[in-house]
Design a protein around this motif. Structure first.
Motif, short mmCIF file in Angstrom:
data_model
loop_
_atom_site.label_atom_id
_atom_site.label_comp_id
_atom_site.label_asym_id
_atom_site.label_seq_id
_atom_site.Cartn_x
_atom_site.Cartn_y
_atom_site.Cartn_z
N GLN A 30 0.83 -1.20 0.00
CA GLN A 30 0.00 0.00 0.00
C GLN A 30 0.87 1.25 0.00
O GLN A 30 0.56 2.24 -0.69
CB GLN A 30 -0.94 0.01 1.20
CG GLN A 30 -1.97 1.13 1.11
CD GLN A 30 -2.34 1.72 2.46
OE1 GLN A 30 -1.57 1.65 3.40
NE2 GLN A 30 -3.52 2.30 2.54
N ASP A 57 2.18 1.71 -3.47
CA ASP A 57 1.12 2.11 -4.40
C ASP A 57 0.81 3.61 -4.32
O ASP A 57 0.33 4.20 -5.29
CB ASP A 57 -0.18 1.32 -4.14
CG ASP A 57 -0.05 -0.14 -4.55
OD1 ASP A 57 0.88 -0.47 -5.32
OD2 ASP A 57 -0.87 -0.96 -4.08
N THR A 58 1.05 4.19 -3.17
CA THR A 58 0.69 5.59 -2.97
C THR A 58 1.89 6.52 -2.91
O THR A 58 1.72 7.74 -2.86
CB THR A 58 -0.12 5.75 -1.67
OG1 THR A 58 0.64 5.25 -0.56
CG2 THR A 58 -1.44 4.98 -1.75
#
Length: 273
Positions: free
Chosen positions: A52, A55-56
């Protein structure tokens, strides 16, 4: 009734803690550990949380600094794996899948999740200055994963939230993934989270000791560690870097590192390239 159930839950928590406390020890230091979770559970949670983050985040995929992070990480990881296998700790590496990424972020920070998921922020690179400086931080962060500090911190978080076992974390991952990620992220300092400072400082000192040995094993000069922390200590300001907030005072840290240097230098002289 609710009070009775809660009491039983904490009783289970206490019994589990005593059982695990009696048998788990950290490599190199021999310290007994408090942890409730199977490491595989935390590696699963860390893998999801790490992805995560990737991904960001704005990942730096090319260039000298990104290549340096991967080179130093792989070199220290290989030396650590060899040490663990030669000293009967190979099982502590089960489930590890080393990853080393540089993230574009002004925070002066770096962290390593369970299972060998490492991230450096570009904000720490000027403090590192060179490959040996990166090795100081890398050895320290890898030590957190090898010592399973994330497990201890997450166990503490679970206890504070009234969750007694690793099964609770698994359910949390499924039912409330954002909450589970926050627990894991706070445990390793992702996003500048400070977490449980008094508890963390003990881990930071232990990681300093282990990290000094790890970088020496990989052929990096450990005498640069106190020099790195001198540079870190000079940053200061109204809002000091996370690595200062959650760590012992730089002067105390340098003093402790210098005491450990003779043994680390012996290892370095045997392994320098």
């Amino acid at each position: 009734m609710k009070k009775i159930i809660t009491s039983k839950k904490y009783l289970v928590f206490g019994l589990l803690a005593l059982m695990i406390w009696g048998c788990a020890k950290v490599p190199l230091t021999g310290r007994r550990q408090f942890k409730l979770l199977p490491e595989s559970t935390l590696i699963q949670a860390s893998s999801l949380s790490y992805q995560q983050v990737l991904d960001t985040a704005n990942i730096v995929r090319t260039g000298a600094q990104a290549e340096m992070i991967k080179r130093v990480g792989n070199r220290i990881a290989a030396s650590v794996e060899q040490y663990m296998k030669e000293n009967g700790y190979e099982s502590r590496l089960e489930g590890f899948d080393w990853q080393f990424n540089l993230i574009q972020d002004d925070n002066v920070n770096a962290w390593c999740m369970s299972g060998g998921k490492v991230a450096f922020y570009t904000g720490i690179m000027p403090v590192c200055q060179d490959e040996t400086g990166v090795a100081v931080v890398m050895g320290h962060e890898i030590a957190h994963a090898i010592a399973r500090h994330g497990n201890e911190r997450v166990s503490q978080s679970l206890a504070l939230q009234g969750l007694a076992t690793g099964t609770d974390l698994v359910m949390l991952i499924k039912e409330k993934p954002a909450v589970a990620r926050q627990i894991v992220n706070t445990a390793v300092g992702v996003g500048g989270q400070v977490g449980m400072l008094a508890f963390s400082r003990k881990h930071e000192s232990e990681s300093d000791e282990m990290g000094l040995t790890f970088m020496a094993m990989a052929g990096y000069n450990p005498s640069e560690a106190p020099v790195f922390w001198d540079r870190m200590g000079q940053l200061g300001g109204e809002r000091p870097p996370v690595m200062l907030s959650t760590h012992p005072h730089p002067e105390k840290r340098q003093e402790d590192l210098r005491k450990l240097l003779p043994a680390a230098m012996e290892i370095y002289n045997q392994n320098k390239r």
